[in-house]
Motif scaffolding. Structure first.
Motif, PDB file in Angstrom:
ATOM      1  N   TYR A 212       0.848  -1.190   0.000  1.00  0.00           N
ATOM      2  CA  TYR A 212       0.000   0.000   0.000  1.00  0.00           C
ATOM      3  C   TYR A 212       0.882   1.238   0.000  1.00  0.00           C
ATOM      4  CZ  TYR A 212       0.690   0.515   5.113  1.00  0.00           C
ATOM      5  OH  TYR A 212       1.215   0.676   6.373  1.00  0.00           O
ATOM      6  N   ALA A 242      -5.465   7.141 -11.102  1.00  0.00           N
ATOM      7  CA  ALA A 242      -6.209   6.251 -12.000  1.00  0.00           C
ATOM      8  C   ALA A 242      -6.510   6.961 -13.323  1.00  0.00           C
ATOM      9  CB  ALA A 242      -7.510   5.809 -11.326  1.00  0.00           C
ATOM     10  N   LEU A 254      -0.958   3.421 -12.387  1.00  0.00           N
ATOM     11  CA  LEU A 254      -1.878   2.392 -11.909  1.00  0.00           C
ATOM     12  C   LEU A 254      -1.360   1.786 -10.605  1.00  0.00           C
ATOM     13  CD1 LEU A 254      -4.370   0.607 -12.298  1.00  0.00           C
ATOM     14  CD2 LEU A 254      -2.949  -0.918 -13.698  1.00  0.00           C
ATOM     15  N   LYS A 255      -0.064   1.547 -10.547  1.00  0.00           N
ATOM     16  CA  LYS A 255       0.544   0.983  -9.335  1.00  0.00           C
ATOM     17  C   LYS A 255       0.290   1.891  -8.133  1.00  0.00           C
ATOM     18  CE  LYS A 255       5.132  -0.055  -7.411  1.00  0.00           C
ATOM     19  NZ  LYS A 255       6.597  -0.044  -7.692  1.00  0.00           N
ATOM     20  N   SER A 257      -2.104   4.256  -7.828  1.00  0.00           N
ATOM     21  CA  SER A 257      -3.530   4.307  -7.536  1.00  0.00           C
ATOM     22  C   SER A 257      -3.977   3.083  -6.742  1.00  0.00           C
ATOM     23  CB  SER A 257      -4.328   4.404  -8.840  1.00  0.00           C
ATOM     24  OG  SER A 257      -5.717   4.415  -8.580  1.00  0.00           O
ATOM     25  N   ASP A 258      -3.589   1.913  -7.193  1.00  0.00           N
ATOM     26  CA  ASP A 258      -3.980   0.679  -6.500  1.00  0.00           C
ATOM     27  C   ASP A 258      -3.421   0.643  -5.079  1.00  0.00           C
ATOM     28  OD1 ASP A 258      -5.330  -0.186  -8.743  1.00  0.00           O
ATOM     29  OD2 ASP A 258      -3.772  -1.605  -9.383  1.00  0.00           O
ATOM     30  N   ASN A 262      -5.310   0.500  -1.420  1.00  0.00           N
ATOM     31  CA  ASN A 262      -5.014  -0.523  -0.406  1.00  0.00           C
ATOM     32  C   ASN A 262      -4.779   0.082   0.977  1.00  0.00           C
ATOM     33  OD1 ASN A 262      -5.204  -2.557  -2.293  1.00  0.00           O
ATOM     34  ND2 ASN A 262      -2.995  -2.764  -2.592  1.00  0.00           N
ATOM     35  N   TYR A 306     -12.262   3.557  -9.449  1.00  0.00           N
ATOM     36  CA  TYR A 306     -12.944   2.378  -9.994  1.00  0.00           C
ATOM     37  C   TYR A 306     -13.347   2.613 -11.448  1.00  0.00           C
ATOM     38  CZ  TYR A 306     -16.711  -0.801 -11.139  1.00  0.00           C
ATOM     39  OH  TYR A 306     -17.514  -1.707 -11.795  1.00  0.00           O
ATOM     40  N   THR A 309     -10.126   2.362 -13.663  1.00  0.00           N
ATOM     41  CA  THR A 309      -9.280   1.157 -13.621  1.00  0.00           C
ATOM     42  C   THR A 309     -10.033  -0.131 -13.363  1.00  0.00           C
ATOM     43  OG1 THR A 309      -8.822   1.246 -11.237  1.00  0.00           O
ATOM     44  CG2 THR A 309      -7.424   2.590 -12.678  1.00  0.00           C
ATOM     45  N   ASN A 311     -10.864  -1.181 -10.414  1.00  0.00           N
ATOM     46  CA  ASN A 311     -10.398  -1.740  -9.144  1.00  0.00           C
ATOM     47  C   ASN A 311     -11.605  -2.041  -8.255  1.00  0.00           C
ATOM     48  OD1 ASN A 311      -9.491  -1.787  -6.297  1.00  0.00           O
ATOM     49  ND2 ASN A 311      -7.504  -1.220  -7.132  1.00  0.00           N
ATOM     50  N   ARG A 313     -11.737  -3.208  -5.216  1.00  0.00           N
ATOM     51  CA  ARG A 313     -11.616  -2.735  -3.835  1.00  0.00           C
ATOM     52  C   ARG A 313     -12.043  -1.271  -3.744  1.00  0.00           C
ATOM     53  NH1 ARG A 313      -6.533  -4.587  -0.594  1.00  0.00           N
ATOM     54  NH2 ARG A 313      -7.988  -6.297  -0.174  1.00  0.00           N
TER      55      ARG A 313
END
Length: 398
Positions: A212, A242, A254-255, A257-258, A262, A306, A309, A311, A313
């Motif tokens: 995260y 994103a 993207l890495k 944002s994800d 998290n 979301y 991407t 995602n 979660r």
């Protein structure tokens, strides 16, 4: 939705935190006597270059500290000579960041992201206080980029696309909440430049095998100490990174944002479990202080992540944020106006929102309707908009 965040920047002036003075522009600065005209140590082409800061850290820090001592010495001399306390305030402000990072380094080595924040923050304070005295009030914001009015009035070699916030006796500091707002109000090229500079300062961490990311703040706020976090910046920037991924296809966005998404499932203190559901905290050290605009901006930022991407979660966190607002919104409604925040286990009103924040609440509730398609949120937005009409004020266009 983008107009919401433009409103947040222009109407609410980059979103002032709780307990802060009303934001004001830096519209009067006094040039210092006997100060150096050349006091920046980063050339324009390097302000987005991570390797530049890390490979040259020792030299950059040495130069920044030397210039900082010169500037503070000049300020203190002017204070002793004139008795003008404004010089003393600037003297304290100019050295605040130096002390913050010295205290951290007395306990542990700095991480790479902290080294970059340290250099950028000291250089920004050097650039400002070599030319200007402190603002008269806390919580103003400036940008040292070449597109800003400050840069045009006081050009220097120092450059940053990020907004810096000022608090009395704490000088100028990088504040990711402001970054997220400024990015949301910028055109595509400036949007990416802002995110590219902010990503130099991302801190990646791991919790139970899950990577995260967080963007800590390095100034004390209401007893927070350095390194505190807020959900506003985390969720809003998750959505922005994103969008950057959608614009460019660059997997690094993207890495980030994800990883920001998290952080809401990591022990970062961003989420408070309440009887109404999970609330996204503006300040992770104020566990019973529930600020409405921060929760909603975070929630909508997660929805944007979301949308761009997929995602899942982010979608789950968005739905949790919406559900909490649905259960809790009446706590923020006096029947005549909205509250900026509620406090404590009884969720008592903290204080009424300013007109700017009330208007922001109207727009945010309306954005929830657009994001969910549920007319219930439209009805909230319309009710809150009617409070403006009752006061004889122009309602929001929603």
């Amino acid at each position: 939705m983008r107009n919401i965040f433009l409103l947040a920047v222009l109407a609410a002036v980059l979103i002032s935190p709780a307990y802060a003075d009303d934001p004001q522009e830096v519209n009067s600065t006094q040039l210092l006597e006997n100060s150096s005209s050349q006091n920046a140590s980063v050339t324009l082409e390097n302000h987005l270059n991570r390797s530049y800061y890390l490979d040259n850290y020792s030299k950059l820090l040495e130069d920044a500290l030397r210039k900082n001592r010169e500037i503070r010495s000049s300020l203190y001399s002017m204070y002793r000579r004139t008795g003008d306390r404004r010089y003393y305030v600037a003297y304290i402000d100019a050295g605040y960041a130096v002390g913050v990072f010295q205290r951290i380094k007395a306990k542990r080595p700095l991480r790479s992201d902290e080294k970059i924040i340290e250099i950028k923050t000291i250089q920004a304070n050097n650039a400002y206080f070599s030319r200007s005295l402190s603002p008269s009030k806390s919580y103003v914001a400036i940008v040292f980029g070449n597109r800003s009015s400050y840069y045009r009035n006081f050009p220097s070699e120092y450059m940053s696309s990020l907004p810096f916030s000022y608090y009395k006796y704490k000088g100028w500091n990088i504040y990711p909440v402001l970054t997220s707002n400024l990015a949301g109000a910028s055109n595509d090229s400036m949007f990416l430049e802002i995110l590219d500079e902010q990503k130099l300062m991302v801190s990646f961490r791991t919790y139970r095998g899950m990577k995260y990311a967080v963007f800590p703040m390095y100034f004390d706020y209401c007893g927070s100490g350095a390194g505190w976090l807020d959900s506003f910046a985390q969720g809003n920037l998750a959505g922005h990174y994103a969008r950057a991924y959608r614009l460019t296809g660059d997997p690094e966005y993207l890495k980030i944002s994800d990883a920001l998404i998290n952080s809401f499932r990591a022990p970062a203190g961003l989420v408070k479990s309440t009887k109404y559901g999970n609330f996204y905290l503006h300040y992770n050290f104020m566990r019973q202080h529930y600020i409405l605009n921060a929760h909603l901006i975070c929630t909508l930022g997660l929805h944007r992540a979301y949308t761009y991407t997929g995602n899942t979660r982010a979608l789950m966190l968005f739905r949790e944020g919406v559900s909490t607002f649905r259960a809790m919104h009446r706590r923020f409604d006096s029947g005549r106006w909205t509250y900026y925040a509620v406090d404590g286990g009884s969720y008592r009103p903290a204080w009424l929102a300013s007109e700017g924040y009330h208007r922001l609440h109207v727009q945010l509730a309306n954005s929830l309707w657009k994001a969910t398609g549920d007319s219930y949120y439209r009805s909230i937005a319309l009710r809150w908009n009617s409070y403006l009409k009752r006061k004889g004020l122009k309602p929001e266009r929603i």
